[in-house]
Motif scaffolding. Sequence first.
Motif, short mmCIF file in Angstrom:
data_model
loop_
_atom_site.label_atom_id
_atom_site.label_comp_id
_atom_site.label_asym_id
_atom_site.label_seq_id
_atom_site.Cartn_x
_atom_site.Cartn_y
_atom_site.Cartn_z
N ASP A 213 0.84 -1.19 0.00
CA ASP A 213 0.00 0.00 0.00
C ASP A 213 0.88 1.25 0.00
O ASP A 213 0.95 2.02 0.97
CB ASP A 213 -0.93 -0.01 1.22
CG ASP A 213 -1.97 -1.11 1.13
OD1 ASP A 213 -2.56 -1.25 0.05
OD2 ASP A 213 -2.17 -1.83 2.13
N ASN A 214 1.55 1.44 -1.12
CA ASN A 214 2.47 2.55 -1.29
C ASN A 214 2.12 3.26 -2.59
O ASN A 214 2.28 2.70 -3.67
CB ASN A 214 3.91 2.04 -1.33
CG ASN A 214 4.93 3.14 -1.50
OD1 ASN A 214 5.00 3.76 -2.56
ND2 ASN A 214 5.72 3.39 -0.46
N GLN A 215 1.61 4.47 -2.46
CA GLN A 215 1.10 5.17 -3.64
C GLN A 215 2.16 5.35 -4.72
O GLN A 215 1.90 5.12 -5.92
CB GLN A 215 0.54 6.53 -3.21
CG GLN A 215 0.03 7.37 -4.38
CD GLN A 215 1.03 8.43 -4.82
OE1 GLN A 215 1.42 9.27 -4.02
NE2 GLN A 215 1.43 8.41 -6.08
N ASP A 243 -6.30 3.86 4.47
CA ASP A 243 -5.05 3.29 3.97
C ASP A 243 -5.17 2.71 2.56
O ASP A 243 -4.25 2.05 2.07
CB ASP A 243 -4.55 2.19 4.93
CG ASP A 243 -5.56 1.07 5.11
OD1 ASP A 243 -6.73 1.25 4.71
OD2 ASP A 243 -5.17 0.01 5.65
N ARG A 245 -4.81 3.20 -1.13
CA ARG A 245 -4.05 4.17 -1.91
C ARG A 245 -4.27 4.07 -3.43
O ARG A 245 -3.74 4.89 -4.18
CB ARG A 245 -2.56 3.98 -1.63
CG ARG A 245 -2.19 3.92 -0.16
CD ARG A 245 -2.46 5.25 0.54
NE ARG A 245 -2.37 5.13 1.99
CZ ARG A 245 -1.23 5.16 2.67
NH1 ARG A 245 -0.10 5.29 2.04
NH2 ARG A 245 -1.25 5.05 3.99
#
Length: 343
Positions: A213-215, A243, A245
């Motif tokens: 979950d890292n944009q 959370d 993204r």
Amino acid sequence: MKEVRTEDAVGLTLVHDITRIIKDEVKDTPFRKGHVIKKEDVDALLKLGKDHVYVFSSEDGNLVHENDAALVLEKVVKGECLAASSVREGKIELSSSVTDGVLFTDTKKLYRLNNISKISAASRGTALRVKKGDKCIAFRVIPLMIEKEILDEVENIEGPIAEVREVKEKTFSIITTGNEVYNKRIEDTFTPVVIKKMENWNAKLAYHAICPDNQEMITSEIIKANEISDIVLVTGGMSVDPDDRTPLAIKKSGAEIVSYGSPVLPGSMLLVSYLNGKPLLGLPGCVMYNKHTVFDLVLPYVFTDKKVTKEYLSSLGISGLCLNCGVCTFPHCHFGKGAVSEI
């Protein structure tokens, strides 16, 4: 046209087909429009119950025969990849001429056509996958003769009203998101479902990436996938939890957002966008566990290079409630059949 006694019709020209029906035996047309009645025809016509027939009259200059009028309709209705039947009793049927295609009907133009007096046209729907020879749309002129003024109204509609678009060969990429999958805490059960659904359209997987979950990472993978495939599908992180993204990652890629959300259940969290002119979809979790969802309603557009519009998505609310029937008959059910479409 004028009505005359059959006995007095010898030498005159019929303006309509005359059918013969014998239960469980025959249905044919022994006398067709344009036939010049002979003396030996009179007895046969009387046995068919025709004590009177309709023939051409020199006073009918403002009227057009149903078959000729149907050919005028054909010019307005018929679009690409549709084959027309012969005209009979003022009716023409159009069928797909391609092996694998999608029928699109301009619902606004069809509504306008059917609002014209003495005209009838019926389509199977829109965004419907069809095979070669499948009947798609039929239309007819209701009376035997129709006024030229009515046909002028028909010709004022800028056609076509229906067309079939050929299904294109596509490659696709899947970007799977979620810490739980990335860190292998759970099995990725979403990707196999999406692959199977895309393979039903003969598409080939070009690339698959799994992201936490890292944009920034998701955005980077979207841009990479967009460069090497025709379609990019992003799974996971599509809800409104803090959370999640994925929607932001899609936006940051530079994509044109058509809609985030749809009036379809299951599938309300669908995100439709385009990046460099290619479809980029954020798929809601329901695609993983529901047999049919909004995803199935946009794929006909995706595989025929027809842009998914906000208007089309909004109109799906009319028929967008799937009942999750015990025995699924999709696409032969109500789901997605109330859509508004344009050509």
